[in-house]
Design a protein around this motif. Sequence first.
Motif, mmCIF file in Angstrom:
data_model
loop_
_atom_site.group_PDB
_atom_site.id
_atom_site.type_symbol
_atom_site.label_atom_id
_atom_site.label_comp_id
_atom_site.label_asym_id
_atom_site.label_seq_id
_atom_site.Cartn_x
_atom_site.Cartn_y
_atom_site.Cartn_z
ATOM 1 N N ARG A 112 31.995 37.133 35.328
ATOM 2 C CA ARG A 112 33.232 37.564 35.967
ATOM 3 C C ARG A 112 33.762 36.470 36.887
ATOM 4 N NH1 ARG A 112 33.843 43.198 35.617
ATOM 5 N NH2 ARG A 112 35.282 43.130 37.371
ATOM 6 N N LYS A 113 35.086 36.493 37.109
ATOM 7 C CA LYS A 113 35.728 35.484 37.945
ATOM 8 C C LYS A 113 36.299 36.100 39.227
ATOM 9 C CE LYS A 113 34.960 32.350 34.842
ATOM 10 N NZ LYS A 113 33.914 31.335 35.064
ATOM 11 N N ASP A 114 35.878 37.334 39.517
ATOM 12 C CA ASP A 114 36.424 38.017 40.675
ATOM 13 C C ASP A 114 35.443 37.966 41.841
ATOM 14 O OD1 ASP A 114 34.471 39.609 39.659
ATOM 15 O OD2 ASP A 114 35.775 41.283 39.113
ATOM 16 N N GLU A 115 35.471 39.018 42.694
ATOM 17 C CA GLU A 115 34.615 39.037 43.877
ATOM 18 C C GLU A 115 33.136 38.996 43.516
ATOM 19 O OE1 GLU A 115 37.211 40.790 43.421
ATOM 20 O OE2 GLU A 115 38.552 40.560 45.154
ATOM 21 N N PHE A 116 32.762 39.533 42.322
ATOM 22 C CA PHE A 116 31.359 39.464 41.920
ATOM 23 C C PHE A 116 30.915 38.009 41.763
ATOM 24 C CE2 PHE A 116 32.142 43.866 40.671
ATOM 25 C CZ PHE A 116 30.990 44.467 41.128
#
Length: 709
Positions: free
Chosen positions: A380-384
Amino acid sequence: MLKINTKNLFSKKYSKNEERKARHKGKTKRIRTVLFIAFAIPLMLIITLGTSAYQITSKAMVSKYEESTDSTMATMTLYLNSVFDNVKSRMAELVINENLNEYYNRYGKEFTLQSRDYYNSARDNFIALKSSLVYISDYSVFGEIGEAITSHDKTLPKSLYEDFKDKDEAKVFTESGNRKAWIGRHPYLDSITVSSDDRYAFSYVVKLQKNNGFIVIDIDKNFMEEVLNTMTFGNNSIKALVTGDGRIIAVQEKHHEDGKIDSKSWEPNNDFSTAIQSTLDAKEIGSTSITYQGEKWLLEYSPIGSTGIMLYSLIPSDVIMKDVNQVRNLTVIVIIFGLIIVGVIGIKLSSDISNELLTTCNSLTTVSQGDLRVEFKTKRKDEFHMLNISMNDMISNIRNLISGMKMFTDRVKNSAEGVVEVTSQVHNTMNNVSKSVDGILEGVIIQAGDTEQCANKMSDLSNSLNAIYENSQQMNETADKTLQTISTGQIMVEELNNKTQDTVSVTENLISEIMQVQKKTDNIREIIQYINNIADNTNLLSLNASIEAARAGEYGRGFAVVAEEIRKLADQSKQFSNQISIIIEDIGNVIKKTVTSAEKTGEHMLVQVSSLEDTNKVFNSINDQVSSLVGSLKLMQGSMTEMILSKENILDDICNTSSVSEESAAVSQESGDMIKKQLMSIALLTDEADRLKVEVKKLEESMCHFVIE
């Protein structure tokens, strides 16, 4: 005293974690369920909003439709009222027309040229009336006298007036005394004119000025139907005109698939008549909802002036609700698609988040068990992604911290071993010093005894001197014994001097070694400062880890436990270092006292050496004097008096020597006590160093629980 207990430091925490997991097993809510519920709540609100919007829209659209229908009905009522008023005004003009009245009141009794002129003039007026008013289909004028004027092809009989006034359609005049009225049908007149009521919608009947005739104006049915068709209310809607006598002219609107709209005449039934029965006497425009043929319809009605004719529109609810139903269907479709889209997105999102969190939790569980080789990965490229980067950085920092702690424990272990070795050496040296001091003490005691013996000998010497006059042979023997005693004293003094020199050397070595211990103590202080810096950095790191764990929420609790354990380990390390600092401070104080005592001991030893040198000089002097005495025994008699005089001085010197010997014994005793105290302090230091070594070993075993490579 330093007490550190790191036994089962991590095993207890891990057992607590296992117990906590077992206690919460089966109670954990899946985030998928929580997200589904979270998505379901706004969806329910959207459904509620859609339902409310549909209801409000339906009411508003029905209200707007009714307002539009009312407006259309009002406009049509005004138009029809203007039409009927125009008919009535034109009829009022004709009723008072001079030619018409002259003909039917006077000249119509007989056929003359003048009567023909009045007749033709009256007929021309009606012809002009029909041609000017397109909605007039036919007209008929007949009286008691004269011929009838009509637009029909059939010639009307002269008895028509008498026959007509007795028929049902004329009762509205004969019974009520009205001079004008709108009627729906005139069947008798139709039978005379050989016509049908399909040609007209209704008729306007007016009595002549002297009530001796009637004027009947038929309103074209086709025109009225076309007028009704101008009102568009929707497919299957019905528009009707109802006269006071019950004649109904109605059309039904039809919408075709190709978009065309047409209307055709509609024959009402009893249900329609029953439905409008309650509104026939209405005085103003209105609307009501009725049930017609088992369905809901909107009934709009409006009286047309004072004609007694009512304008009706009957609209199916399906037509009214068509747009509303489209809104409803669109809302339902949007909600269904929204449910599907939100459901798919929610399931996909919750599955992704759940999988990511489960992976992270598994990795954190591995970390909580001590394996720091874990690497957090995500696609993933988000907050995770940011969370994984932060946790990887944190794990890297923890690995560096653990590595630094291991290096530190190694250094502390080596330092502890060095302290143990140095304290052992110091202890051995102090034992040697103690033995030397004991030897010195024994020598000093012997010296004191010898000095006392010397004093006794000198006393004997004095007695011998007193008796020398009597027995010189005894003096020679006494002189020999004195020489032997002096030789023995010199040897003892020499041995005492050597032992004192050894004591001074040992004391200097002791001071040097104690200074080395003090340097080692300073090194330990630097190590303790390094420990405190590491503990502070560990606390900061554990605080950052706790913040990151708090951001992770429920699934960061496992990592929060690790951060808390690291913080506790840092606090314990700081406590250990503080306790070690206290011990080192105590050791430093003891060392300072030891140095001071050793320096004092050295000073006393120097004084003792000086005293021994003086004693040796005294013995040498005695030896010289006794030798001189033996050598000059023959001369002794002559100087006996002088020797007796110097006897007291010699006795004083011997007393002084005895005092010095006693002081040396006291100093030696004090040095021995101080050395024993130093031995006890060094023994305590050795014990503390051994404990530190054991605790460092335990700390090293605890640190070995973490795997970083």
